[in-house]
Enzyme design. Structure first.
Site, PDB file in Angstrom:
ATOM      1  N   HIS A 121       0.833  -1.228   0.000  1.00  0.00           N
ATOM      2  CA  HIS A 121       0.000   0.000   0.000  1.00  0.00           C
ATOM      3  C   HIS A 121       0.856   1.262   0.000  1.00  0.00           C
ATOM      4  CE1 HIS A 121      -3.494  -2.433   0.573  1.00  0.00           C
ATOM      5  NE2 HIS A 121      -3.100  -2.877   1.748  1.00  0.00           N
ATOM      6  N   ASP A 158      -2.739 -10.678  -2.216  1.00  0.00           N
ATOM      7  CA  ASP A 158      -3.300 -10.133  -0.985  1.00  0.00           C
ATOM      8  C   ASP A 158      -4.761  -9.754  -1.249  1.00  0.00           C
ATOM      9  OD1 ASP A 158      -2.023  -8.562   1.707  1.00  0.00           O
ATOM     10  OD2 ASP A 158      -3.865  -7.673   0.934  1.00  0.00           O
ATOM     11  N   HIS A 160      -6.313  -7.102  -0.283  1.00  0.00           N
ATOM     12  CA  HIS A 160      -6.484  -5.660  -0.518  1.00  0.00           C
ATOM     13  C   HIS A 160      -5.765  -5.260  -1.807  1.00  0.00           C
ATOM     14  CE1 HIS A 160      -6.691  -6.130   3.928  1.00  0.00           C
ATOM     15  NE2 HIS A 160      -7.664  -5.239   3.814  1.00  0.00           N
ATOM     16  N   ASP A 251      -4.330 -12.793   3.626  1.00  0.00           N
ATOM     17  CA  ASP A 251      -5.653 -12.372   4.093  1.00  0.00           C
ATOM     18  C   ASP A 251      -6.711 -12.726   3.050  1.00  0.00           C
ATOM     19  OD1 ASP A 251      -4.549 -10.554   2.367  1.00  0.00           O
ATOM     20  OD2 ASP A 251      -4.729  -8.816   3.687  1.00  0.00           O
ATOM     21  N   TYR A 291      -4.007 -12.224   8.614  1.00  0.00           N
ATOM     22  CA  TYR A 291      -4.243 -11.831  10.009  1.00  0.00           C
ATOM     23  C   TYR A 291      -4.955 -12.894  10.836  1.00  0.00           C
ATOM     24  CZ  TYR A 291      -2.853  -7.681   7.591  1.00  0.00           C
ATOM     25  OH  TYR A 291      -2.135  -6.813   6.809  1.00  0.00           O
TER      26      TYR A 291
END
Length: 662
Positions: A121, A158, A160, A251, A291
């Site tokens: 990110h 991922d 995201h 995740d 997570y």
């Protein structure tokens, strides 16, 4: 603010799990180091300031008190500074670059960097979403500079969107960036318009940014595989990267509170296996998110096991992508049609009325639960998934056979093969004679044929008993050997055997009971046999210029094979093969993800280059070069399309357009 999910235990629990599977001792441990300021500035340089603002701010946090740290953290979206953050982030950068050096120098074939904080990110001048420095972006710039690389693939699985990586490379055609991510029509963080499928890159970088948005939660193994078959792998083979970097966030796995997806750990073994076929096997996997500690650590282990060359576990779950996934895949293909040769003749059109739009309206009117309530459900859910995974991993993990690849020393050709193979003693003649007369008399008409079955049955028995992983055998009559091998395997108790026969086949086995799926690759239609669910004929002739077989392998053969989920794969090469050696190697490499990597190769065509290629592919010695990529002609593209239309209701992994009723 205390961040309760991006915690140190993410690394320690992953490392402990690797140790418990005895994987750490099989790896080369590469020492970490801190990334230098120069290396960080390869990406995080400021174009507009005289000093490098992002780096300087990060540096200054080392001596701040809690109040000051809170104030600086408040300038960023979902980022929290601690006095040690700067040093940890520099170690994450340095460890990533150490891995790139180890792979590029040939010290190791591939590897994984277990690092935190994550990076994808992070933007040129801003920390974001737990990320301070963009580890993978820095690795790509470093590899271009130090090793002169011109084509790097970044795969971001991922959950995201790695918007930082997208912004850094969106105008750069030397880096192909692929990300799938939970999007829900821009409702899910980072909630950006430019995370949708139509953000394809800018300027010279158009076509080199691929976003696959997931518009609902609950995506599973088949959705992820469909994305690889129908988007990522065809693009990647056409791009032909010199290095593959994975932004490896777990995740996107089951139980994760952020992702809320359903993919189980073994899917990452399959995804890793596919990426190992690119860039001559030069693959660096770098940890991003993840997570749920149990889901994360099991997924890390699945990835590392595969990198080490272990057989890939059977994938679980129904092999059918959901309608929403198929719609997203179709839109990505439509968005990228102008930029990629493999899409030239594909039917692609954008879908406006997506099946998930109405579900958003429902969501907006739902009663919001209190934070306390959702924490309690989250904890229950975490424990439930832990228990599920405990059992699930026991079910899918299996002892690796002591021997990788077996052959028999027929005609002394074994010593000509490029890799040491395990030699198996032929079956005794009287034993074969008894077997043939009891079970295979209708198939074996001539004495010389049954005599040649000795080696074939000896190796096949070892594979069926799981004493060896795979094997290669010569046969003067491949069609007879295969017919016997298929019946023998089913008699042994194998319920789903996939057979791919290349060349002329004079005996076509009976496939009506579904225990055998036959795919026949030949130049001309076999007379008197029409395609049906379990017998599929693919007429294909090699292209003079290079390998145009990718479209058939990725767009048809692989999806059908994964839909079938075989527990044994037989690949046979008979006379008059119509595809070249590099194309046979490609098939062997891709199909090793199935049937716990159990493959039996039966060779009537014993040309030495072919035998060597097959032996190499089975032994996993090194990734073969699959020849120069050539896009399929319109005629061949139509052939695949007709077959896909014919079989996609039966073999659902073929589905890549949302016009269907699924």
């Amino acid at each position: 603010p205390v961040c309760d999910i991006e915690v140190p235990e993410r690394l320690s629990s992953s490392y402990e799990q690797l140790k418990s599977y005895h994987l750490v001792e099989r790896c080369v441990l590469v020492p970490a180091r801190e990334g230098s300021e120069e290396e960080i500035l390869l990406v995080h340089r400021s174009e507009t300031y005289f000093y490098h603002q992002h780096l300087e701010v990060a540096k200054s946090t080392q001596t701040m008190n809690e109040e000051e740290l809170k104030r600086v953290s408040g300038n960023y979206d979902a980022f929290f500074f601690h006095p040690n953050t700067y040093r940890c982030a520099r170690l994450a950068v340095g460890a990533t670059l150490q891995l790139v050096d180890a792979v590029m120098s040939g010290k190791v074939c591939n590897g994984m960097a277990l690092v935190r904080p994550p990076g994808h990110h992070s933007q040129r001048n801003a920390a974001n979403g737990f990320c301070l420095f963009n580890n993978v972006a820095i690795a790509a710039e470093y590899a271009k500079l130090k090793y002169g690389l011109q084509r790097i693939l970044i795969v971001d699985w991922d959950v995201h969107h790695g918007q930082g990586t997208q912004y850094i490379f969106e105008e750069d055609p030397s880096v192909l960036y692929f990300s799938w991510h939970r999007y829900e029509h821009q409702e899910f963080w980072p909630s950006l318009k430019e995370s949708d499928h139509d953000a394809v890159g800018l300027g010279k970088g158009k076509g080199f940014n691929i976003n696959l948005p997931w518009n609902k939660v609950g995506m599973g193994n088949s959705d992820y595989l469909a994305a690889f078959f129908h988007v990522l792998l065809p693009v990647a083979f056409e791009f032909d990267p010199e290095l593959v970097l994975v932004s490896s966030g777990y995740d996107s796995g089951i139980g994760d509170p952020e992702g809320q997806m359903n993919a189980t750990p073994e899917v990452f073994a399959h995804l890793t296996h596919f990426l190992m076929q690119l860039a001559n096997g030069k693959l660096c996997v770098i940890l991003e998110g993840g997570y749920h500690l149990k889901s994360l650590s099991e997924s890390v282990c699945m990835t590392v096991k595969t990198l080490l060359g272990d057989p890939v576990p059977q994938i679980t779950g129904e092999m059918a992508p959901c309608l929403s996934a198929v719609e997203s895949i179709q839109n990505v293909r439509a968005a990228h049609k102008p930029y990629w040769k493999w899409l030239i003749y594909e039917d692609t059109s954008f879908l406006q009325n997506l099946s998930t739009k109405s579900h958003l309206l429902k969501k907006a009117n739902a009663n919001p639960s209190t934070e306390q309530e959702s924490k309690m459900t989250n904890n229950d859910e975490t424990v439930k998934v832990e228990r599920f995974l405990e059992l699930h991993m026991k079910n899918i993990l299996f002892p690796v056979p002591p021997v990788k690849t077996a052959t028999t020393d027929s005609k002394a050709s074994a010593h000509l093969l490029p890799v040491p193979l395990h030699l198996v003693k032929e079956m005794d003649k009287t034993e074969i004679k008894a077997l043939v007369s009891d079970f295979y008399a209708d198939l074996v008409k001539e004495d010389k044929t049954w005599l040649s079955l000795g080696s074939m049955l000896a190796i096949l028995d070892k594979i069926l008993k799981k004493e060896v992983c795979n094997g290669i055998v010569e046969s003067p009559t491949a069609a007879v050997s295969v017919a016997v091998a298929l019946r023998h395997s089913v008699r042994f108790g194998f319920q789903r055997v996939l057979c791919i026969f290349i060349g002329d086949m004079e005996i076509i086995p009976n496939t009506e009971d579904g225990k055998v799926l036959m795919m026949h690759i030949c130049e001309k239609e076999q007379s008197g046999k029409t395609s049906s669910k379990h017998y599929i004929s693919l007429n294909w002739k090699e292209d003079a210029e290079g390998n145009d077989f990718y479209s058939a392998a990725l767009g048809f053969i692989l999806p059908v094979a994964y839909s079938y989920q075989p527990n044994l794969t037989v690949i046979a090469v008979g006379p008059n093969r119509s595809i070249r050696i590099s194309e046979i190697s490609l098939l062997l490499a891709l199909l090793q993800g199935l049937a716990e990597s159990r493959i039996f190769a039966v060779m009537e065509d014993t040309e030495i280059n072919l035998m060597q290629s097959v032996a190499k592919a089975l032994a996993g010695a090194s990734t073969p070069h699959f020849g120069v990529y050539v896009p399929p002609t319109q005629e061949k593209a139509n052939k695949i399309k007709i077959l896909r239309d014919q079989f996609q209701q039966e073999w659902k992994m073929l589905q890549c357009s949302g016009k269907l009723s699924i």
